[in-house]
Scaffold this active site. Structure first.
Site, PDB file in Angstrom:
ATOM      1  N   GLN A 124      -4.320  -5.041   7.055  1.00 24.61           N
ATOM      2  CA  GLN A 124      -5.283  -6.086   6.666  1.00 24.61           C
ATOM      3  C   GLN A 124      -5.044  -7.375   7.442  1.00 24.61           C
ATOM      4  OE1 GLN A 124      -7.744  -5.239   4.799  1.00 24.61           O
ATOM      5  NE2 GLN A 124      -6.952  -3.321   3.959  1.00 24.61           N
ATOM      6  N   HIS A 176       0.868  -1.182   0.000  1.00 25.85           N
ATOM      7  CA  HIS A 176       0.000   0.000   0.000  1.00 25.85           C
ATOM      8  C   HIS A 176       0.906   1.234   0.000  1.00 25.85           C
ATOM      9  CE1 HIS A 176      -2.679   3.001   1.910  1.00 25.85           C
ATOM     10  NE2 HIS A 176      -3.698   2.237   1.545  1.00 25.85           N
ATOM     11  N   ASP A 179       3.250  -4.475   7.789  1.00 21.45           N
ATOM     12  CA  ASP A 179       2.069  -3.636   7.676  1.00 21.45           C
ATOM     13  C   ASP A 179       0.879  -4.568   7.912  1.00 21.45           C
ATOM     14  OD1 ASP A 179      -0.173  -2.316   6.884  1.00 21.45           O
ATOM     15  OD2 ASP A 179       0.630  -1.613   4.969  1.00 21.45           O
ATOM     16  N   CYS A 220      -4.862   2.499  -3.500  1.00 27.84           N
ATOM     17  CA  CYS A 220      -3.601   3.032  -2.937  1.00 27.84           C
ATOM     18  C   CYS A 220      -2.477   2.017  -3.130  1.00 27.84           C
ATOM     19  CB  CYS A 220      -3.740   3.405  -1.473  1.00 27.84           C
ATOM     20  SG  CYS A 220      -4.998   4.633  -1.178  1.00 27.84           S
ATOM     21  N   LYS A 229     -10.242  -0.841  10.606  1.00 22.35           N
ATOM     22  CA  LYS A 229     -10.403  -2.029   9.751  1.00 22.35           C
ATOM     23  C   LYS A 229     -10.672  -3.264  10.613  1.00 22.35           C
ATOM     24  CE  LYS A 229      -7.079  -0.214   6.406  1.00 22.35           C
ATOM     25  NZ  LYS A 229      -7.892   0.354   5.343  1.00 22.35           N
TER      26      LYS A 229
HETATM   27  N1  C6P Z   1      -6.267   0.456   2.932  1.00 19.53           N
HETATM   28  C1  C6P Z   1      -8.124   0.108   1.464  1.00 19.53           C
HETATM   29  O1  C6P Z   1      -9.227   0.397   1.002  1.00 19.53           O
HETATM   30  P1  C6P Z   1      -4.864   3.673   7.265  1.00 19.53           P
HETATM   31  O2  C6P Z   1      -5.438   4.560   6.213  1.00 19.53           O
HETATM   32  O3  C6P Z   1      -3.670   4.277   7.940  1.00 19.53           O
HETATM   33  O4  C6P Z   1      -5.861   3.153   8.229  1.00 19.53           O
HETATM   34  O5  C6P Z   1      -4.358   2.347   6.515  1.00 19.53           O
HETATM   35  C2  C6P Z   1      -3.458   2.437   5.453  1.00 19.53           C
HETATM   36  C3  C6P Z   1      -3.215   1.091   4.889  1.00 19.53           C
HETATM   37  C4  C6P Z   1      -1.966   0.526   5.014  1.00 19.53           C
HETATM   38  N2  C6P Z   1      -1.702  -0.703   4.578  1.00 19.53           N
HETATM   39  C5  C6P Z   1      -2.642  -1.471   4.011  1.00 19.53           C
HETATM   40  C6  C6P Z   1      -2.307  -2.865   3.583  1.00 19.53           C
HETATM   41  C7  C6P Z   1      -3.934  -0.951   3.846  1.00 19.53           C
HETATM   42  O6  C6P Z   1      -4.861  -1.711   3.297  1.00 19.53           O
HETATM   43  C8  C6P Z   1      -4.221   0.359   4.268  1.00 19.53           C
HETATM   44  C9  C6P Z   1      -5.564   0.980   4.025  1.00 19.53           C
HETATM   45  C10 C6P Z   1      -7.593   0.905   2.632  1.00 19.53           C
HETATM   46  O7  C6P Z   1      -7.465  -0.821   1.022  1.00 19.53           O
HETATM   47  C11 C6P Z   1      -7.704   2.371   2.392  1.00 19.53           C
HETATM   48  S1  C6P Z   1      -6.662   2.927   1.090  1.00 19.53           S
END
Ligand code: C6P
Length: 425
Positions: free
Chosen positions: A222, A142, A219, A383, A245
């Site tokens: 997910q 991401h 990371d 993203c 999430k």
């Molecule tokens: N992915 C998706 O729709 P934040 O925004 O900080 O809570 O998470 C960022 C992020 C980082 N790593 C991974 C693997 C992610 O999936 C995400 C967030 C969302 O897939 C929003 S772009």
């Protein structure tokens, strides 16, 4: 005593009956947002990878804080402040147990995975990565796990190396081996890809980096909601997750770090709470976790994360994960059978995410038509633009599942995709 009262009193176990078999209809009753219609159709919420929904218990816990406890933490000797502090630190204990950290002080509260990764980049990267060094990430990251490391490498004149993947969306570990060397100073990879659903062999990735003495950040945005995470068993040095999430409010999140690293790292932000002493000549910093939590945090949200963890424990997180897997297999079979549809991301190990494209139809059009049917999916690059580039698509439509989704909802999705194809043929 009600469940919320028990949570308020930080009782470690709740009397929510554990489901022997997954009773999804019963589980759905816990999620008020699911009881609505969109465009005259029952809401089918399949955008859980972007943000999952919040159970009533988390809503109630937030209300209790706002109605009865609202005050600042760690500062007051008064009753409300002490209650809020107890609840906030109680949530940290719950996180510690949930990811099996050795100590609660290794769990730093942040706004989400993005902030957690940036904290590690600033605190570790800016201190320990220098000119000529190398940082390894993967092609399926991401943007939150690309851009901070890119910024670091630009600043330090270091080099960003990227583990490639095959066309199923699996990382090529031999190529990873070839990238690791004595110049490598850090490895940052995703536990589960948000665009492909691939579950990466992170234990192996960590073990190989550790042979070179290189720390690894996972990371877990997910990973934490859709797998049982044990940071000690994984051996990771850092693990970043987002509360929104994993059935908690936005603004909640955690970055776990091994205490020995966190103690050596620079603070992320300066301000109140993160200091021991301040004078104009010199400031000394607080111990863990305060050193990394400058200013007033998202108290209500983090307490909500604690309640979400209570909820996951009560319903059986491992059972939830198993149910989601079954749902993913069902959806994969049904959707791959539709003519003109191609699934993007066919790794052997997958969780919760199903990205797809439809011949001659832009994913945004798919998203719009599905919305008319009451179905929420995400359409776009998620993203993860390098992933789109690898598969030579501008975007995908992505259905992402949680344990409250049903096979009937998958069927509704399938019919709606067939309708999309009809409209565009
Ligand atoms: N992915 C998706 O729709 P934040 O925004 O900080 O809570 O998470 C960022 C992020 C980082 N790593 C991974 C693997 C992610 O999936 C995400 C967030 C969302 O897939 C929003 S772009």
């Amino acid at each position: 005593m009600s469940v919320t009262e028990k949570i308020l009193m930080a009782t470690p176990t709740l009397e929510i009956p554990t489901v022997a078999e997954w009773d999804v209809e019963r589980i759905r009753e816990d999620f008020p947002v699911l009881r609505q219609t969109v465009n005259g159709k029952p809401l089918v919420y399949l955008d859980n990878a972007a943000s999952s929904q919040v159970p009533q218990i988390v809503v109630d816990r937030g209300s209790i804080y706002l109605e009865q406890e609202h005050s600042n933490i760690h500062r007051g000797v008064h009753y409300l402040s002490q209650r809020a502090t107890t609840a906030y630190e109680g949530a940290r204990e719950k996180v510690k147990r949930f990811i099996n950290a050795r100590e609660a002080r290794e769990c730093i509260f942040v706004r989400g995975a993005t902030e957690g990764i940036n904290l590690v980049m600033h605190g570790y990267g800016r201190k320990f990565v220098g000119e000529g060094d190398e940082v390894i990430i993967s092609v399926m990251e991401h943007h939150s796990n690309i851009v901070p490391w890119q910024m670091l490498c630009e600043e330090k004149n270091a080099t960003l190396r990227v583990i490639p993947m095959n066309d199923a969306g699996e990382l090529l570990l031999d190529e990873y081996d070839a990238l690791l060397n004595e110049r490598t100073k850090f490895v940052a990879v995703t536990h589960i890809s948000n665009a492909l659903g691939t579950i990466n062999p992170v234990k192996e990735i960590i073990a190989r980096a550790h042979k070179y003495g290189v720390p690894v950040l996972l990371d877990g945005a997910q990973g934490a909601p859709h797998l049982k995470v044990d940071v000690q068993d994984l051996g990771c040095d850092f693990y970043a997750l987002s509360g929104h999430k994993m059935f908690a409010p936005t603004g909640s999140g955690v970055v776990y770090g091994k205490a020995e690293w966190l103690e050596k790292m620079n603070p992320f932000q300066g301000g109140g709470s993160m200091i021991r002493t301040v004078s104009f000549e010199k400031t000394t910093y607080a111990g863990l976790p305060d050193k990394f939590e400058a200013g007033t945090p998202a108290i209500a949200s983090q307490i909500g994360l604690g309640a979400a963890i209570d909820y996951l424990n009560a319903i059986g997180h491992e059972q939830a994960v198993a149910y989601e897997h079954e749902l993913l297999l069902y959806a994969t079979e049904k959707i791959s059978a539709i003519e003109g549809v191609r699934i993007v991301g066919t790794a052997r190990e997958k969780a919760s995410v199903l990205s797809f494209v439809v011949d001659e139809v832009h994913p945004h059009d798919i998203g719009t038509i599905l919305d008319q049917e009451g179905i929420a999916v995400r359409a776009g690059h998620h993203c993860a633009q390098p992933v789109m580039k690898h598969f030579n698509v501008p975007a995908t439509a992505r259905a992402s599942f949680a344990f409250y989704n049903t096979k009937q909802e998958v069927d509704t999705l399938v019919h709606a995709i067939e309708k999309v194809i009809e409209v565009f043929s």
